[in-house]
Motif scaffolding. Structure first.
Motif, short mmCIF file in Angstrom:
data_model
loop_
_atom_site.label_atom_id
_atom_site.label_comp_id
_atom_site.label_asym_id
_atom_site.label_seq_id
_atom_site.Cartn_x
_atom_site.Cartn_y
_atom_site.Cartn_z
N LEU A 3 0.79 -1.21 -0.05
CA LEU A 3 -0.14 0.22 0.17
C LEU A 3 0.82 1.39 -0.11
CD1 LEU A 3 -2.67 -1.33 2.62
CD2 LEU A 3 -2.99 -1.35 0.20
N ALA A 4 0.53 2.22 -0.86
CA ALA A 4 1.29 3.54 -1.12
C ALA A 4 0.59 4.45 0.02
CB ALA A 4 1.20 3.86 -2.53
N LEU A 5 0.85 4.12 1.48
CA LEU A 5 0.29 5.18 2.34
C LEU A 5 1.04 6.43 1.99
CD1 LEU A 5 0.83 3.00 5.56
CD2 LEU A 5 -1.20 2.79 4.24
N ASP A 6 0.08 7.48 2.53
CA ASP A 6 0.65 8.67 2.68
C ASP A 6 0.20 9.38 4.16
OD1 ASP A 6 -1.74 10.75 2.98
OD2 ASP A 6 -2.46 9.71 1.30
N THR A 7 0.76 10.61 4.30
CA THR A 7 0.80 10.92 5.72
C THR A 7 -0.11 12.27 5.76
OG1 THR A 7 2.49 12.87 5.61
CG2 THR A 7 3.45 10.50 5.89
N GLY A 8 -0.84 12.46 4.93
CA GLY A 8 -1.85 13.40 4.74
C GLY A 8 -1.38 14.74 5.17
N GLY A 9 0.13 14.91 4.88
CA GLY A 9 0.58 16.33 5.40
C GLY A 9 1.15 16.23 6.91
N GLY A 10 0.78 14.97 7.64
CA GLY A 10 1.07 14.82 9.01
C GLY A 10 -0.26 14.76 9.70
N PRO A 11 -0.79 15.88 9.88
CA PRO A 11 -2.14 16.11 10.80
C PRO A 11 -3.14 15.31 10.68
CG PRO A 11 -0.91 18.00 10.78
CD PRO A 11 -0.47 17.48 9.72
N LEU A 12 -3.37 15.10 9.29
CA LEU A 12 -4.81 14.28 8.67
C LEU A 12 -4.51 12.86 9.13
CD1 LEU A 12 -7.46 14.51 7.29
CD2 LEU A 12 -6.22 13.60 5.21
N ALA A 13 -3.23 12.30 8.98
CA ALA A 13 -3.03 10.94 9.19
C ALA A 13 -2.88 10.54 10.73
CB ALA A 13 -1.84 10.40 8.55
N ARG A 14 -2.50 11.74 11.44
CA ARG A 14 -2.48 11.56 13.09
C ARG A 14 -3.98 11.68 13.64
NH1 ARG A 14 2.48 14.36 12.47
NH2 ARG A 14 1.99 16.67 12.46
N LEU A 15 -4.68 12.66 13.28
CA LEU A 15 -6.12 12.70 13.88
C LEU A 15 -6.97 11.46 13.38
CD1 LEU A 15 -6.78 16.67 13.42
CD2 LEU A 15 -6.29 15.37 15.45
N TRP A 16 -7.07 10.98 12.39
CA TRP A 16 -7.81 9.96 11.71
C TRP A 16 -7.77 8.58 12.67
CZ3 TRP A 16 -9.52 10.87 6.26
CH2 TRP A 16 -10.95 10.07 5.93
N PRO A 17 -6.66 8.02 12.84
CA PRO A 17 -6.58 6.85 13.46
C PRO A 17 -6.60 7.28 15.12
CG PRO A 17 -4.25 7.20 12.78
CD PRO A 17 -5.16 8.46 12.19
N THR A 18 -6.21 8.25 15.60
CA THR A 18 -6.40 8.63 16.91
C THR A 18 -7.87 8.84 17.12
OG1 THR A 18 -4.46 9.99 17.15
CG2 THR A 18 -6.01 10.37 18.88
N ALA A 19 -8.75 9.29 16.19
CA ALA A 19 -10.16 9.43 16.46
C ALA A 19 -10.80 8.07 16.39
CB ALA A 19 -10.90 10.48 15.32
N LEU A 20 -10.43 7.27 15.56
CA LEU A 20 -11.13 6.01 15.39
C LEU A 20 -10.75 4.88 16.75
CD1 LEU A 20 -10.58 5.03 11.61
CD2 LEU A 20 -12.74 5.80 12.75
N ALA A 21 -9.48 5.01 17.06
CA ALA A 21 -9.19 4.12 18.01
C ALA A 21 -9.69 4.54 19.41
CB ALA A 21 -7.35 4.42 18.32
N GLY A 22 -9.92 5.52 19.85
CA GLY A 22 -10.67 6.07 20.85
C GLY A 22 -9.79 5.76 22.28
N LEU A 23 -8.36 5.73 22.11
CA LEU A 23 -7.74 5.49 23.20
C LEU A 23 -7.30 6.55 24.18
CD1 LEU A 23 -5.35 2.47 21.35
CD2 LEU A 23 -7.34 2.27 22.73
N VAL A 24 -7.37 7.75 23.47
CA VAL A 24 -6.91 9.10 24.23
C VAL A 24 -7.90 9.58 24.92
CG1 VAL A 24 -5.71 11.27 23.84
CG2 VAL A 24 -5.07 9.22 22.48
N ASP A 25 -7.66 9.93 26.27
CA ASP A 25 -8.59 10.79 27.14
C ASP A 25 -7.90 11.44 28.15
OD1 ASP A 25 -10.64 11.89 28.57
OD2 ASP A 25 -11.94 9.91 28.74
N ILE A 26 -7.45 12.68 27.89
CA ILE A 26 -6.71 13.36 29.24
C ILE A 26 -7.34 14.57 29.49
CG2 ILE A 26 -4.57 12.26 28.69
CD1 ILE A 26 -3.80 14.70 27.18
N GLY A 27 -8.60 14.93 29.31
CA GLY A 27 -9.26 15.98 29.67
C GLY A 27 -9.21 17.24 28.63
#
Length: 598
Positions: free
Chosen positions: A383-407
């Motif tokens: 797969l020719a993954l891209d980084t979405g410029g960085g932020p798009l690829a960071r926010l997308w899996p973070t959102a889907l995974a639901g693992l972050v909750d620090i207030g």
């Protein structure tokens, strides 16, 4: 005033009536990137695109034989923009190889430094470089009809950012004269100072080491950081709604604009910001501490999260050649056959890669770039993954995974919530980045960058609070001693500003036997691979519609430039220099003889 975007450097028409146009080098980025296209002006479409880079620099070659403890200082110099990201990733890699866990305070300080770097770099790139693509001067030269509409369109969030119309926003982005453009330059100073407080020097850290940091942690240090951070938080309360207004307007003003820069959603994120309560840098625990990161690692395919395991991510990396100027290494030594968990390691993994440069004439039908083609193998496809410029690829899996909750930040399974506290001029503000309905395109890459600026600021508030707890409790140790083993392997994973960053090292006889850093640009700027799959820049540009109002003789390529720059290109990380054994330019007959022979 002269035009602020150059036209194509060459034009010709082929037998099919397609116009060949090239932009080489692409402006407003660190150079060496060329984009070569074929455009159908009758259909208003980019039919073909090739991404090229003409410079070779070989860190993977001259790292061999070096003391591993020097790796972060050397690899920091890969780039004069994101050098600290390389230093951080190299230290992570070394921590694994040496079996050392830094003290918690040391890791909070690293997180604070990296958060400041995200804020600094995203701010200056988004507002002072990408923003120019959407400023009044630019739009007046490429889409005067859009500017006329912008001047008549009220900004929905004018009460938050103070600009009455979309046209006012565009004027504020004009380089050197725009109010917002100049304000963003001032803000970049705060964030750079924040970084230096934590890591000593920007952009090549002087206090960052394997085992922790040399920063002397005090309450005053944290106060100086937080003072600047709160100014930035207040700034972001204006920036997010302003960019939402601007980007939403382009969808409304140009129906179909969501297709500009659109490609299949193939996003990779290697995670960022370690949780020192969980992270011990041991490979056997990498899946656990990777999922504890405050930016969740993950691979998103067609909108679905297929893994959050750094072990899976590591083992899936493949380095393909195809259209790049290198000879293969299929008959050369394999350094690592199995990982520490006993999993087989592929010959095309960075641990086993050999760099064999083969300079040759550029041929768009064969070899045409020094950038290799990293791919992620899912068991079936490369797969020719891209980084979405960085932020798009960071926010997308973070959102889907639901693992972050620090207030301050929370991932919900479908979005990321960002909660910014009260500041001097404004009360608490909450933003929510939602997975874009339009997919991975030019506008959404840029929008995600703004939201991630706010995300990084919110995370920094949490890190500062955690650091203060350590300092007040008297746990002020920031570095842990270690020994360099005779033989070891290590890998480091983090996010450079522009996206995925990994360093892979093999140690033999106490020296580096193999070392390969893989920053975001090779993932984004690569040419067609050995299977003929185009790289992400190529894929995002070719097939996209053209909305520019100029005819072919006055065409500036604004939509092409917006797409390429939405990935936040930075070519020094893509290609590297090597002179081999050197070359004798002139041999003198006597040590005292002058160069001219006189």
């Amino acid at each position: 005033m002269t035009t602020i975007i150059p036209g194509a450097s060459s034009k010709s028409t082929d037998a099919d009536g397609l116009v060949e146009m090239a932009w080489d080098p692409i402006t407003r980025i660190v150079g060496s990137l060329g984009i070569y296209t074929k455009i159908d002006f009758k259909q208003k479409e980019v039919v073909e695109c090739h991404s090229t880079s003409s410079i070779f620099r070989g860190y993977s070659i001259f790292m061999k034989g070096k003391d591993p403890r020097d790796a972060h200082f050397i690899t920091s110099r890969i780039c004069g923009i994101c050098g600290d990201n390389h230093a951080t990733c190299s230290c992570y890699c070394q921590n694994m190889a040496y079996g050392v866990k830094p003290p918690n305070l040391g890791e909070w300080i690293v997180n604070l430094g990296e958060a400041a770097e995200y804020m600094f770099d995203h701010n200056i790139f988004q507002e002072n470089l990408v923003g120019v693509d959407f400023c009044e001067k630019m739009v007046s030269e490429t889409n005067p009809g859009v500017l006329e509409l912008a001047n008549r369109t009220e900004a929905p969030h004018a009460g938050d950012h103070g600009m009455k119309t979309i046209g006012d926003i565009m004027r504020s982005l004009n380089p050197f004269t725009g109010e917002f453009y100049r304000e963003a330059l001032q803000v970049s100073r705060w964030t750079r100072e924040m970084f230096c407080l934590m890591e000593g020097r920007h952009v090549h850290p002087s206090t960052l080491y394997p085992g922790g940091v040399g920063t002397v942690a005090t309450i005053q240090l944290m106060t100086d950081y937080i003072t600047r951070l709160m100014r930035y938080v207040e700034f972001m309360k204006k920036v997010v709604p302003m960019h939402d207004d601007l980007f939403d307007f382009f969808y409304e003003a140009l129906p179909g604009y969501e297709k500009v820069g659109l490609r299949r959603t193939l996003l990779g994120c290697w995670g960022s910001f370690q949780d020192p309560d969980v992270c011990n840098f041991a490979y056997k625990d990498m899946e656990k501490w990777g999922r504890a990161m405050f930016v969740t690692p993950g691979v998103v395919v067609d909108g679905k999260l297929v893994t959050t395991s750094l072990v899976d991510i590591n083992l899936g990396i493949r380095i393909l050649l195809g259209s790049s100027y290198y000879d293969d290494w299929t008959d050369q030594e394999m350094f690592v056959k199995k990982d520490p968990l006993g999993n087989p390691v592929d010959r095309r993994h960075p641990w086993n890669q050999h760099t064999n440069p083969h300079p040759q004439k550029r041929n768009m039908d064969d070899k045409y770039s020094w950038v290799m083609s990293p791919r992620w193998y899912d068991g079936t496809d490369h797969l020719a993954l891209d980084t979405g410029g960085g932020p798009l690829a960071r926010l997308w899996p973070t959102a889907l995974a639901g693992l972050v909750d620090i207030g301050y930040v929370k991932s919900t399974g479908h979005s990321v919530q960002i909660n910014l506290p009260k500041t001097v001029l404004k009360g608490p503000v909450s933003f929510e980045w939602k997975i874009p309905v339009h997919g991975s395109n030019t506008i959404e890459r840029n929008r995600a960058r703004t939201y991630f600026q706010a995300y990084a600021a919110a995370c920094a508030l949490h890190f500062a609070e955690k650091a203060l707890v350590e300092i007040r409790a008297g746990r002020t140790k920031t570095w842990e001693k270690f020994e360099v083993p005779d033989e070891a392997i290590g890998c480091g994973f983090t996010e450079a500003v522009r996206g995925v960053l990994s360093h892979h090292m093999v140690i033999r006889d106490g020296k580096i036997a193999n070392y390969h850093p893989y920053p975001p640009t090779p993932w984004n700027a690569n040419p067609r691979d050995s299977y003929g799959t185009p790289g992400p820049y190529e894929d995002a540009v070719q097939g996209q519609p053209i909305f520019e109002e100029n005819d072919r003789d006055h065409f500036k390529g604004i939509d092409i430039m917006r797409t390429v720059r939405s990935f936040d290109p930075c070519l020094p990380c893509g290609v590297h220099m090597y002179l081999g054994e050197g070359k004798t330019l002139e041999k003198l007959h006597s040590p005292t003889q002058s160069v001219t022979g006189e």
